[in-house]
Design a protein around this motif. Structure first.
Motif, PDB file in Angstrom:
ATOM      1  N   GLU A   1      19.475  31.818  54.503  1.00  0.00           N
ATOM      2  CA  GLU A   1      20.494  32.093  53.494  1.00  0.00           C
ATOM      3  C   GLU A   1      21.812  32.556  54.109  1.00  0.00           C
ATOM      4  O   GLU A   1      22.878  32.377  53.513  1.00  0.00           O
ATOM      5  N   HIS A   2      21.738  33.158  55.281  1.00  0.00           N
ATOM      6  CA  HIS A   2      22.972  33.625  55.926  1.00  0.00           C
ATOM      7  C   HIS A   2      22.756  33.700  57.431  1.00  0.00           C
ATOM      8  O   HIS A   2      21.654  34.011  57.899  1.00  0.00           O
TER       9      HIS A   2
ATOM     10  N   HIS B   1      31.764  42.036  61.088  1.00  0.00           N
ATOM     11  CA  HIS B   1      32.366  41.889  59.764  1.00  0.00           C
ATOM     12  C   HIS B   1      31.686  42.760  58.702  1.00  0.00           C
ATOM     13  O   HIS B   1      32.073  42.706  57.535  1.00  0.00           O
ATOM     14  N   HIS B   2      30.693  43.544  59.092  1.00  0.00           N
ATOM     15  CA  HIS B   2      29.887  44.252  58.098  1.00  0.00           C
ATOM     16  C   HIS B   2      29.927  45.762  58.297  1.00  0.00           C
ATOM     17  O   HIS B   2      29.484  46.273  59.322  1.00  0.00           O
TER      18      HIS B   2
ATOM     19  N   SER C   1      31.667  28.290  55.310  1.00  0.00           N
ATOM     20  CA  SER C   1      32.254  29.426  54.610  1.00  0.00           C
ATOM     21  C   SER C   1      31.796  30.760  55.204  1.00  0.00           C
ATOM     22  O   SER C   1      30.621  30.925  55.567  1.00  0.00           O
ATOM     23  N   PRO C   2      32.713  31.735  55.297  1.00  0.00           N
ATOM     24  CA  PRO C   2      32.327  33.086  55.729  1.00  0.00           C
ATOM     25  C   PRO C   2      31.261  33.722  54.843  1.00  0.00           C
ATOM     26  O   PRO C   2      30.614  34.682  55.257  1.00  0.00           O
ATOM     27  N   SER C   3      31.078  33.213  53.636  1.00  0.00           N
ATOM     28  CA  SER C   3      30.018  33.740  52.781  1.00  0.00           C
ATOM     29  C   SER C   3      28.637  33.343  53.287  1.00  0.00           C
ATOM     30  O   SER C   3      27.628  33.933  52.891  1.00  0.00           O
ATOM     31  N   LEU C   4      28.606  32.353  54.206  1.00  0.00           N
ATOM     32  CA  LEU C   4      27.344  31.874  54.770  1.00  0.00           C
ATOM     33  C   LEU C   4      27.191  32.216  56.246  1.00  0.00           C
ATOM     34  O   LEU C   4      26.074  32.368  56.743  1.00  0.00           O
TER      35      LEU C   4
ATOM     36  N   SER D   1      28.893  34.804  59.241  1.00  0.00           N
ATOM     37  CA  SER D   1      29.795  35.914  59.535  1.00  0.00           C
ATOM     38  C   SER D   1      29.507  36.450  60.931  1.00  0.00           C
ATOM     39  O   SER D   1      28.481  36.147  61.530  1.00  0.00           O
TER      40      SER D   1
ATOM     41  N   ARG E   1      24.146  43.835  51.123  1.00  0.00           N
ATOM     42  CA  ARG E   1      24.192  42.538  50.436  1.00  0.00           C
ATOM     43  C   ARG E   1      23.060  41.611  50.854  1.00  0.00           C
ATOM     44  O   ARG E   1      22.771  40.631  50.188  1.00  0.00           O
TER      45      ARG E   1
END
Length: 423
Positions: free
Chosen positions: A316-317, A162-163, A153-156, A158, A168
């Motif tokens: 986490e990311h 993209h920022h 997922s892009p939530s994990l 990127s 966040r």
């Protein structure tokens, strides 16, 4: 019908539009001005390029970065980086003064007409005809995230582009993939806001650009290593200042240089922000990745120990600062019929011939990253916009004068039928 329609309103699109308007062409430009700089770069970033190499281009050189900075009470000095926010505002100032009014709608489709010309469809369905068209879509369509992260997922996971901000990630654990400026500056900003951050880089060591020498130097130092828009040295000078000669090199040589020259490196002014604050894992490569509760689990090949040990890391990311790959399949706004006619190089990018015109489709002009293998590494930077704008508009004027040859000229071994949009 427009003489020229420009798709894209970044440094290349705005520069092309300025030159076209000054040449008396009926030109229309689409896109949100300076969108990638305004929306896709976190606050606190700086331009890596020197101020002298960061001008958008107008024929009379009236709307330069140093002129804008002076109007803001700031002096653009050699060796002092410019904040990205200021550069974005400079681009908006340039658009207001040097370019016909920009239409901020998104272009959803470009279709080729027979025997020549184009129809461009906007997001709300308006269809605009033009005799020639310039694609100046920047880098965002060409974001490259390693395939090892496919399906996550892009939530994990990127991309660094993209920022527009990094808020966040405050208080979280983040892993940045890459060893270039985007990776290192992103990591520095994350660390400075309290994020626990590490950098994973495949290289055995990081490369750092040196502090640039003074602009005014003894003649013998300048003769040995001249300044250029891409840094000091004769090789960089050739890439930066002689794009037309670069195009005359053999295609394999051009492709190799475009892929390897000016490789990943951090700016001198970010080094002191990274080394004391960011964990850097060199000679590390992600072999596998999967989502787990709370983040991402990475299987990392560690070559630093000489044994190629496979280690596991949880974060986490993941921010992939892994660059961009300009390939024709990512130009989704081109109709299938148009895209299938375009000749491509070994790197998958559409070929750019004389004056940035596609050699396989009359009237289609290319600009920016997609032309790096044709005109050199300068096309990856703002500095390349000056040469591009002048040469491309000359090519447009030549094409308008001569008219279409036969409309579409199919790429070798490929065939396509031009399409029309039905109103």
């Amino acid at each position: 019908m427009y003489d020229l329609l420009v798709v894209g309103a970044g440094p290349y699109g705005l520069s092309i539009a300025s030159h076209a308007a000054a040449a008396g062409l009926n030109v229309r430009v689409f896109g949100r001005p300076m969108a990638s700089w305004r929306d896709h770069m976190p606050r606190g970033m700086f331009l890596k390029s020197e101020p002298r190499a960061s001008n958008l281009s107008d024929p009379e050189r009236r709307w330069r970065l140093d002129v804008y900075c002076e109007g803001q009470g700031v002096t653009a000095r050699h060796g002092e980086p410019i904040p990205v926010e200021m550069f974005a505002e400079y681009g908006l100032w340039f658009a207001r003064n040097a370019v016909p009014k920009v239409d901020e709608r998104t272009v959803s489709r470009v279709v080729a007409l027979r025997p020549g010309g184009f129809e461009t469809v906007t997001e709300d369905g308006e269809v605009l005809p033009s005799r020639t068209l310039a694609l100046a879509v920047g880098v965002l369509p060409f974001v490259e995230i390693p395939s090892v992260f496919d399906g996550i997922s892009p939530s994990l996971v990127s991309h660094s582009s993209h920022h527009g901000d990094l808020d966040r990630f405050r208080g979280k654990d983040v892993t940045v993939i890459g060893g270039g400026q985007a990776a290192l500056e992103t990591a520095a900003l994350l660390a400075e806001q309290g994020t626990r951050v590490r950098v994973l880089a495949r290289a055995d060591e990081l490369c750092w650009n040196d502090v640039p020498p003074p602009w005014q130097r003894p003649w013998w130092q300048s003769a040995r290593s001249p300044h250029s828009g891409l840094g000091c040295g004769w090789r960089n000078w050739f890439y930066a200042e002689r794009a037309g000669l670069f195009r005359r090199l053999p295609e394999p040589t051009r492709a190799r240089i475009a892929a390897t020259a000016l490789g990943p490196a951090g700016a001198w002014w970010v080094r002191d922000r990274v080394e004391p604050a960011v964990e850097v894992l060199l000679a590390h490569e992600v072999a596998a990745a999967r989502a787990v509760p709370g983040g991402v689990r990475l299987d990392v090949l560690d070559r630093a120990d000489g044994a190629g040990t496979l280690r596991t890391l949880e974060t986490e990311h993941v921010v992939a600062a892994t660059g961009f790959r300009a390939s024709i399949d990512r130009l989704g706004l081109l109709s299938d019929g148009l895209r299938s006619t375009l000749a491509t190089g070994a790197d998958g990018a559409p070929q750019a011939g004389r004056d940035f015109e596609s050699p396989s489709h009359s009237g289609l002009f290319l600009a920016g990253l997609v032309t790096a293998s044709a005109f050199g590494p300068a096309m990856r930077f703002v500095h390349g916009a000056t040469y591009t704008a002048g040469a491309l508009v000359r090519g447009v004027r030549r094409r308008l004068h001569t008219g279409p040859r036969e409309g579409i000229v199919p790429a070798p071994g490929r065939h396509g039928t031009p399409e029309r949009v039905r109103r």
